[in-house]
Design an enzyme around this catalytic site. Sequence first.
Site, PDB file in Angstrom:
ATOM      1  N   GLU A 260       0.838  -1.196   0.000  1.00 26.78           N
ATOM      2  CA  GLU A 260       0.000   0.000   0.000  1.00 26.78           C
ATOM      3  C   GLU A 260       0.872   1.244   0.000  1.00 26.78           C
ATOM      4  OE1 GLU A 260      -2.521  -0.498   3.473  1.00 26.78           O
ATOM      5  OE2 GLU A 260      -2.739  -2.627   3.048  1.00 26.78           O
TER       6      GLU A 260
ATOM      7  N   GLU B 216      -9.746   5.735   3.143  1.00 27.46           N
ATOM      8  CA  GLU B 216     -10.125   4.938   4.303  1.00 27.46           C
ATOM      9  C   GLU B 216     -10.014   5.813   5.546  1.00 27.46           C
ATOM     10  OE1 GLU B 216      -7.758   1.432   4.862  1.00 27.46           O
ATOM     11  OE2 GLU B 216      -8.321   1.234   6.953  1.00 27.46           O
TER      12      GLU B 216
END
Length: 410
Positions: free
Chosen positions: A214, A325
Amino acid sequence: MATARGVACLLVAVICLSCAAAAVARSPVARVHRHLKRLNKPAVKSIESPDGDIIDCVPISHQPAFDHPFLKNHTIQMRPDYHPDGLYDDSKSETTSSTGGERPMVQLWHQGGRCPEGTVPIRRTKRDDLLRASSMRRYGRKRHTVANPMSVDPNLLNEGGHQHAIAYVQGDKYYGAKATINVWTPKIEQPNEFSLSQLWILGGSFGEDLNSIEAGWQVSPDLYGDNNTRLFTYWTSDAYQATGCYNILCAGFVQINSEIAMGASIFPVSGYAGSQYDISIMIWKDPKEGNWWMQFGKDYVLGYWPSFLFSYLADSASMIEWGGEVVNSQLDGVHTSTQMGSGHFPEEGFSKASYFKNIQVVDSTNDLRAPKAVATFTEQPNCYDVQNGNNGDWGTYFYYGGPGRSSNCQ
Ligand SMILES: *[C@@H]1O[C@H](CO)[C@@H](O)[C@H](O)[C@H]1NC(C)=O
Ligand SMILES: *[C@@H]1O[C@H](CO)[C@@H](O)[C@H](O)[C@H]1NC(C)=O
């Protein structure tokens, strides 16, 4: 001549001294000290950033990656064997302002100087960073799940969970991904919450052995001690359990670049209805060595995650996600007001909402191409939403984000 009593006294004294030494070694102070010593390698130069960070310029061969037993005899790859070419002209959209003009700074600490060649810049971990962590062992790690669009249990939505607004592709073999993301500073309600915008390179199913790489930007008061927007990476090969960490807070990522520090503040950031600043991130698998490389902007190849760190990703990725997120800690039973993206809904569009544009995947021929069959996912569109589209300039893109708590999001 020593009396028996004298010897006994001496023994007691020696024993107590070693007790004391053991007690000190076990004490929290000593543990913090040892942990810091492991994380912070001796530097040839240290740079003070205006945000309070200290950036240590560490000789490339002394970086934390080489604490990994599998990297003991590793020969650093100073450049990738292969570099995929994109569909878009990078020079048009690398950390550029919509108002044009001179090339802006990309990391705040550059105001304090640069690291010499042959070193890598590493954000120094401070005592306070460790003391803020709920557990020192967990420092730099997340308790966390990836958005799984296939298994949404509506009953889990309001249990202090993570919330997402993402676009994704799956069902193929992927060898990388790229996107240009504009950068904001979302407000975080609780220090143990965060807000991030990133891409996920995922391998395996959503089980215990999920592999993930990520990268993106994040605001995380717990991790960094402030509300600045920072460049970050994460990796795990077991669904965030025992392996992996943020940035280079554990042995794994091999950095080769002397200009960009993981975890350092990005500067400048976009303003609502003002100048827009974006960053590009590309992650791809080198077909020869199998390592996963990361590039930031047009100019900075940061380094790589060695293939051996992973199981599924040692072959290829099975899903790519792009988006935002946040942690909704649901304090007092109401939804958090922590913002995602710019804190505004996608409908507001350019210069007001946060975007990902020119999103691409690396296919099995190692070329970048537009992703096919892009789907979107969000748990609660009244809190954070996502809207995708397609046009000539921006290729495949989406706007995403939102304010969190409102009359429609409780
Ligand atoms: C590293 O190299 C030494 C000497 O060649 C060898 O004995 C050792 O097993 C190697 N270690 C690893 C982890 O490959
Ligand atoms: C971060 O922002 C929150 C709310 O916006 C504020 O309460 C907090 O003091 C800030 N933290 C730091 C370290 O500046």
